[in-house]
Design a protein around this motif. Structure first.
Motif, PDB file in Angstrom:
ATOM      1  N   UNK A   1       0.826  -1.206   0.000  1.00  0.00           N
ATOM      2  CA  UNK A   1       0.000   0.000   0.000  1.00  0.00           C
ATOM      3  C   UNK A   1       0.861   1.257   0.000  1.00  0.00           C
ATOM      4  N   UNK A   2       2.032   1.203   0.593  1.00  0.00           N
ATOM      5  CA  UNK A   2       2.887   2.378   0.637  1.00  0.00           C
ATOM      6  C   UNK A   2       3.474   2.719  -0.734  1.00  0.00           C
ATOM      7  N   UNK A   3       3.503   1.748  -1.662  1.00  0.00           N
ATOM      8  CA  UNK A   3       4.040   1.993  -2.989  1.00  0.00           C
ATOM      9  C   UNK A   3       2.972   2.456  -3.978  1.00  0.00           C
ATOM     10  N   UNK A   4       1.707   2.296  -3.616  1.00  0.00           N
ATOM     11  CA  UNK A   4       0.632   2.715  -4.499  1.00  0.00           C
ATOM     12  C   UNK A   4       0.531   4.242  -4.506  1.00  0.00           C
ATOM     13  N   UNK A   5       0.212   4.822  -5.675  1.00  0.00           N
ATOM     14  CA  UNK A   5       0.054   6.278  -5.703  1.00  0.00           C
ATOM     15  C   UNK A   5      -1.137   6.714  -4.846  1.00  0.00           C
ATOM     16  N   UNK A   6      -0.992   7.842  -4.188  1.00  0.00           N
ATOM     17  CA  UNK A   6      -2.056   8.353  -3.331  1.00  0.00           C
ATOM     18  C   UNK A   6      -3.184   8.878  -4.205  1.00  0.00           C
ATOM     19  N   UNK A   7      -4.409   8.529  -3.881  1.00  0.00           N
ATOM     20  CA  UNK A   7      -5.570   8.994  -4.635  1.00  0.00           C
ATOM     21  C   UNK A   7      -5.831  10.455  -4.307  1.00  0.00           C
ATOM     22  N   UNK A   8      -6.016  11.241  -5.343  1.00  0.00           N
ATOM     23  CA  UNK A   8      -6.358  12.640  -5.156  1.00  0.00           C
ATOM     24  C   UNK A   8      -7.669  12.880  -5.883  1.00  0.00           C
ATOM     25  N   UNK A   9      -8.699  13.229  -5.136  1.00  0.00           N
ATOM     26  CA  UNK A   9     -10.026  13.433  -5.714  1.00  0.00           C
ATOM     27  C   UNK A   9     -10.003  14.610  -6.681  1.00  0.00           C
ATOM     28  N   UNK A  10     -10.749  14.505  -7.793  1.00  0.00           N
ATOM     29  CA  UNK A  10     -10.815  15.619  -8.737  1.00  0.00           C
ATOM     30  C   UNK A  10     -11.528  16.814  -8.103  1.00  0.00           C
ATOM     31  N   UNK A  11     -11.194  17.990  -8.598  1.00  0.00           N
ATOM     32  CA  UNK A  11     -11.880  19.177  -8.101  1.00  0.00           C
ATOM     33  C   UNK A  11     -12.404  19.969  -9.291  1.00  0.00           C
ATOM     34  N   UNK A  12     -13.414  20.759  -9.047  1.00  0.00           N
ATOM     35  CA  UNK A  12     -14.044  21.553 -10.080  1.00  0.00           C
ATOM     36  C   UNK A  12     -13.695  23.017  -9.862  1.00  0.00           C
ATOM     37  N   UNK A  13     -13.187  23.645 -10.901  1.00  0.00           N
ATOM     38  CA  UNK A  13     -12.892  25.066 -10.834  1.00  0.00           C
ATOM     39  C   UNK A  13     -13.927  25.789 -11.677  1.00  0.00           C
ATOM     40  N   UNK A  14     -14.656  26.693 -11.080  1.00  0.00           N
ATOM     41  CA  UNK A  14     -15.696  27.436 -11.788  1.00  0.00           C
ATOM     42  C   UNK A  14     -15.062  28.672 -12.416  1.00  0.00           C
ATOM     43  N   UNK A  15     -15.217  28.797 -13.736  1.00  0.00           N
ATOM     44  CA  UNK A  15     -14.641  29.924 -14.462  1.00  0.00           C
ATOM     45  C   UNK A  15     -15.709  30.924 -14.871  1.00  0.00           C
ATOM     46  N   UNK A  16     -16.940  30.713 -14.486  1.00  0.00           N
ATOM     47  CA  UNK A  16     -18.042  31.603 -14.836  1.00  0.00           C
ATOM     48  C   UNK A  16     -19.238  30.792 -15.289  1.00  0.00           C
ATOM     49  N   UNK A  17     -20.297  31.477 -15.611  1.00  0.00           N
ATOM     50  CA  UNK A  17     -21.506  30.794 -16.075  1.00  0.00           C
ATOM     51  C   UNK A  17     -21.336  30.404 -17.543  1.00  0.00           C
ATOM     52  N   UNK A  18     -22.151  29.495 -18.006  1.00  0.00           N
ATOM     53  CA  UNK A  18     -22.117  29.083 -19.413  1.00  0.00           C
ATOM     54  C   UNK A  18     -22.354  30.302 -20.302  1.00  0.00           C
TER      55      UNK A  18
END
Length: 52
Positions: free
Chosen positions: A6-23
């Motif tokens: 488990x120490x050799x497995x890459x750490x999971x990083x949850x995706x994040x959403x960046x809001x750049x404005x309205x559609x």
């Protein structure tokens, strides 16, 4: 058969959403333009289109 530690497995990083404005704000500058692309020669205008 060896298993990965488990120490050799890459750490999971949850995706994040960046809001750049309205559609509406993001697409406000979009327009059709006056020429076509891809399947037509460069500079072909919409008025030069013919359909069979």
């Amino acid at each position: 058969m060896k298993t990965a530690s488990k120490s050799l497995s890459p750490k999971y990083e949850a995706p994040c959403l960046t809001v750049h404005g309205s559609i509406e704000q993001i697409t406000q500058g979009a327009s059709t333009g006056s020429a076509l692309d891809a399947a037509f020669p460069v500079g072909t205008t919409f008025g030069d289109l013919t359909f069979s």
